[in-house]
Design a protein around this motif. Structure first.
Motif, PDB file in Angstrom:
ATOM      1  N   LEU A   7       4.441   1.983 -21.625  1.00  0.00           N
ATOM      2  CA  LEU A   7       4.732   1.117 -20.496  1.00  0.00           C
ATOM      3  C   LEU A   7       4.002   1.643 -19.264  1.00  0.00           C
ATOM      4  O   LEU A   7       4.234   2.773 -18.830  1.00  0.00           O
ATOM      5  CB  LEU A   7       6.236   1.074 -20.224  1.00  0.00           C
ATOM      6  N   GLN A   8       3.078   0.830 -18.758  1.00  0.00           N
ATOM      7  CA  GLN A   8       2.410   1.138 -17.500  1.00  0.00           C
ATOM      8  C   GLN A   8       2.782   0.058 -16.494  1.00  0.00           C
ATOM      9  O   GLN A   8       3.215  -1.031 -16.872  1.00  0.00           O
ATOM     10  CB  GLN A   8       0.896   1.220 -17.690  1.00  0.00           C
ATOM     11  N   GLY A   9       2.615   0.351 -15.220  1.00  0.00           N
ATOM     12  CA  GLY A   9       3.059  -0.576 -14.188  1.00  0.00           C
ATOM     13  C   GLY A   9       1.940  -1.015 -13.272  1.00  0.00           C
ATOM     14  O   GLY A   9       0.906  -0.369 -13.167  1.00  0.00           O
ATOM     15  N   THR A  10       2.182  -2.121 -12.574  1.00  0.00           N
ATOM     16  CA  THR A  10       1.238  -2.564 -11.547  1.00  0.00           C
ATOM     17  C   THR A  10       1.402  -1.728 -10.274  1.00  0.00           C
ATOM     18  O   THR A  10       0.619  -1.860  -9.348  1.00  0.00           O
ATOM     19  CB  THR A  10       1.462  -4.046 -11.217  1.00  0.00           C
ATOM     20  N   GLY A  11       2.427  -0.881 -10.252  1.00  0.00           N
ATOM     21  CA  GLY A  11       2.667  -0.010  -9.112  1.00  0.00           C
ATOM     22  C   GLY A  11       3.858   0.880  -9.392  1.00  0.00           C
ATOM     23  O   GLY A  11       4.423   0.864 -10.494  1.00  0.00           O
ATOM     24  N   SER A  12       4.259   1.645  -8.394  1.00  0.00           N
ATOM     25  CA  SER A  12       5.441   2.496  -8.531  1.00  0.00           C
ATOM     26  C   SER A  12       6.710   1.676  -8.361  1.00  0.00           C
ATOM     27  O   SER A  12       6.714   0.646  -7.688  1.00  0.00           O
ATOM     28  CB  SER A  12       5.406   3.612  -7.485  1.00  0.00           C
ATOM     29  N   GLU A 133       5.860   6.529 -21.101  1.00  0.00           N
ATOM     30  CA  GLU A 133       5.908   5.941 -19.755  1.00  0.00           C
ATOM     31  C   GLU A 133       4.740   6.450 -18.926  1.00  0.00           C
ATOM     32  O   GLU A 133       4.458   7.644 -18.896  1.00  0.00           O
ATOM     33  CB  GLU A 133       7.223   6.318 -19.071  1.00  0.00           C
ATOM     34  N   GLY A 134       4.065   5.536 -18.254  1.00  0.00           N
ATOM     35  CA  GLY A 134       3.015   5.915 -17.321  1.00  0.00           C
ATOM     36  C   GLY A 134       3.599   6.220 -15.955  1.00  0.00           C
ATOM     37  O   GLY A 134       4.811   6.318 -15.785  1.00  0.00           O
ATOM     38  N   ALA A 135       2.703   6.323 -14.960  1.00  0.00           N
ATOM     39  CA  ALA A 135       3.153   6.622 -13.596  1.00  0.00           C
ATOM     40  C   ALA A 135       2.338   5.810 -12.606  1.00  0.00           C
ATOM     41  O   ALA A 135       1.115   5.679 -12.761  1.00  0.00           O
ATOM     42  CB  ALA A 135       3.009   8.111 -13.296  1.00  0.00           C
ATOM     43  N   GLY A 136       2.997   5.269 -11.604  1.00  0.00           N
ATOM     44  CA  GLY A 136       2.289   4.486 -10.596  1.00  0.00           C
ATOM     45  C   GLY A 136       1.537   3.349 -11.254  1.00  0.00           C
ATOM     46  O   GLY A 136       2.097   2.584 -12.047  1.00  0.00           O
ATOM     47  N   SER A 137       0.256   3.257 -10.970  1.00  0.00           N
ATOM     48  CA  SER A 137      -0.590   2.200 -11.528  1.00  0.00           C
ATOM     49  C   SER A 137      -1.816   2.808 -12.195  1.00  0.00           C
ATOM     50  O   SER A 137      -2.379   3.786 -11.691  1.00  0.00           O
ATOM     51  CB  SER A 137      -1.044   1.253 -10.415  1.00  0.00           C
ATOM     52  N   PRO A 138      -2.276   2.235 -13.313  1.00  0.00           N
ATOM     53  CA  PRO A 138      -3.497   2.743 -13.944  1.00  0.00           C
ATOM     54  C   PRO A 138      -4.754   2.338 -13.186  1.00  0.00           C
ATOM     55  O   PRO A 138      -5.848   2.784 -13.532  1.00  0.00           O
ATOM     56  CB  PRO A 138      -3.465   2.081 -15.328  1.00  0.00           C
TER      57      PRO A 138
END
Length: 506
Positions: A7-12, A133-138
């Motif tokens: 899971l990565q996000g468009t932001g924090s 889990e990712g962090a912030g945005s890629p």
């Protein structure tokens, strides 16, 4: 090799951690050996494992949801901000130094990548599914060269990626399209689906936007997850404190100072879950009022946070309230602040060599280069805080501190630690002032002990002329129920058949 999903996000703060927790619970319910993983985490809310290693709180919640005992391999790199664009760097549960952002990203992060690779290999060998889990945005192009938490990890795992967007804050469609546009072609190919998170309202009105998103990006929308309130699941980021607004309806009010580098504020979640209790976080510019209990929480920069109290007049407000009979408790850094003096000869936390404390306890704290991290058991024998005659021999908690606190005269210990990291010991912890109004302790999680928490709340009730309550909340059972509730909502919101196909499970 384990199956993976990332899971990565468009932001924090778009909800990656909570959705990772949900997937861990869902796969656990589906009889899979599932484990969470976040290569690098930045948080002030941390936890100590059975082996004495320190890791991020979010991965602890995810491990609990997966039915596992937390282990540092689930979060091999933890960054704990200390202020001035610097962080304490913790690798496999142990601090390796304090570094500036530039120093860490340009010199150390690629070294840490080797540890991350070893952890991934270990988890692949031991589990059926890894939820990453990712962090912030890629799409942070300025950080991509030294990335060790987003797309580089997706390639190493290897793992298909779901991109999470927070629609509640607005601009979700643009953030998804923009993020994908900024990725390299091979990175974009790793994104196999989109999750719209924190949705409020009629989903039928959103459907045209979802159709547009799929046509524009060529990526399927795997699900739309509703906005979930009062989850009762541990947070790792102090940003979440903005959502912890006191409803003011409790018969007992507890005021927690929201320090600039507040840490381990999850210490007070169990108190907030008690019927008739309001926990209010006092933000800069707000007054303490007349609470039934004042709490000085943990801090990642104790002397700077103590100076913050002084600059804003909270030190004098606390002293006046204690003189008026309002009790105060300090946990870890808060305990250190209650003493006569804090010394930092090695500049462990800041450039302040010494700072006067609040003078409410007969203690002096000196920071040392080595950090103490242990899970502990402790006993409490009528320590006298709030006039408590309470006895308990099996309290559970954990220690995370650089300070060594000495007594400047005879004191009444708050607790006696009977084991550290599973090894028997006998060590007095903390102080209770003779009048029972002031207590300090190094033990985090002390209020997670159900009977002790009830005893403290009842003592506060009696001080107000209210009858004590007999009901004891089982906080661990409540947590497990919350994981199940979260999993139920997310399972219903996602196209699980599509998700399993993306993962190659079915």
């Amino acid at each position: 090799m384990a199956k993976t999903i990332m899971l990565q996000g468009t932001g924090s703060h778009v909800g990656k951690s909570i959705l990772t927790t949900a997937l861990c619970r869902i796969f656990h319910q589906d009889a899979m050996r599932v484990v969470p993983f976040k290569a690098q985490n930045m948080a002030l809310n941390s936890y100590v494992t059975q082996t004495g290693g320190e890791m991020g709180r979010a991965q602890v919640a995810q491990a609990e949801a997966a039915g596992l005992e937390p282990a540092v391999e689930m979060n091999p790199v933890l960054l704990k901000p200390t202020g001035n664009a610097c962080s304490q760097v913790i690798v496999l549960g142990r601090p390796v130094g304090t570094m500036s952002a530039k120093e860490y990203h340009s010199r150390y992060s690629r070294q840490a990548l080797q540890v991350i690779k070893e952890c991934l290999r270990k988890l692949h060998a031991e589990y059926d599914v890894i939820v990453i889990e990712g962090a912030g945005s890629p799409a942070e192009v300025n950080l991509k060269a030294n990335d060790i938490v987003n797309m580089r990890i997706a390639k190493l795992a290897p793992a298909p990626v779901l991109l999470v967007a927070d629609i509640d804050r607005g601009g979700a469609l643009a953030s998804v399209v923009g993020t994908l546009e900024l990725l390299e072609p091979d990175e974009r190919d790793l994104v196999k689906g989109i999750i719209i998170n924190k949705f409020r309202g009629d989903i039928s009105l959103l459907q045209p936007a979802l159709n547009f998103l799929e046509q524009k990006t060529g990526k399927p929308v795997v699900g739309v997850v509703p906005y979930l309130e009062n989850l009762g699941i541990d947070d790792e980021d102090s940003v979440s404190l903005d959502e912890k607004r006191a409803d003011g309806g409790g018969e007992v009010e507890i005021a927690v100072l929201r320090l600039p580098t507040i840490s381990n504020f999850t210490d007070f979640d169990a108190l907030a879950s008690e019927a008739g209790v309001t926990v209010r976080y006092v933000r800069q510019g707000e007054t303490l009022g007349k609470p039934d209990l004042i709490v000085l929480p943990g801090s990642k920069n104790t002397t700077e946070d103590l100076l913050y109290l002084r600059r804003n007049g909270y030190d004098q407000e606390i002293l006046r309230l204690v003189d008026a009979g309002i009790p105060v408790v300090g946990i870890c850094g808060g305990y250190q602040m209650l003493g006569q003096e804090i010394r930092d000869p090695y500049r462990t936390e800041s450039d302040n060599e010494r700072v006067d404390g609040l003078g409410l306890l007969d203690t002096v704290t000196t920071f040392a280069p080595e950090k103490i991290t242990h899970q502990v058991t402790a006993r409490c024998i009528s320590h006298g805080f709030l006039g408590l005659g309470y006895d308990e021999t099996e309290l559970q908690g954990y220690e995370i501190h650089m300070g060594r606190t000495e007594f400047t005269g005879p004191v009444q210990p708050a607790f006696t630690i009977t084991s550290r990291s599973g090894q028997p010991c006998y060590h007095d912890d903390g102080v209770v002032r003779p009048d029972g109004l002031v207590m300090g302790t190094y033990i985090h999680g002390i209020f997670d002990n159900d009977k002790y928490r009830r005893a403290v709340v009842n003592a506060l009730r009696v001080r107000k002329g209210l009858a004590p309550l007999a009901t004891v909340t089982d906080i661990q059972a409540k947590k497990q129920a919350n994981y199940d509730r979260l999993a139920k909502v997310v399972r219903k919101s996602l196209n699980m058949e599509l998700l399993y196909r993306i993962m190659g499970v079915r």
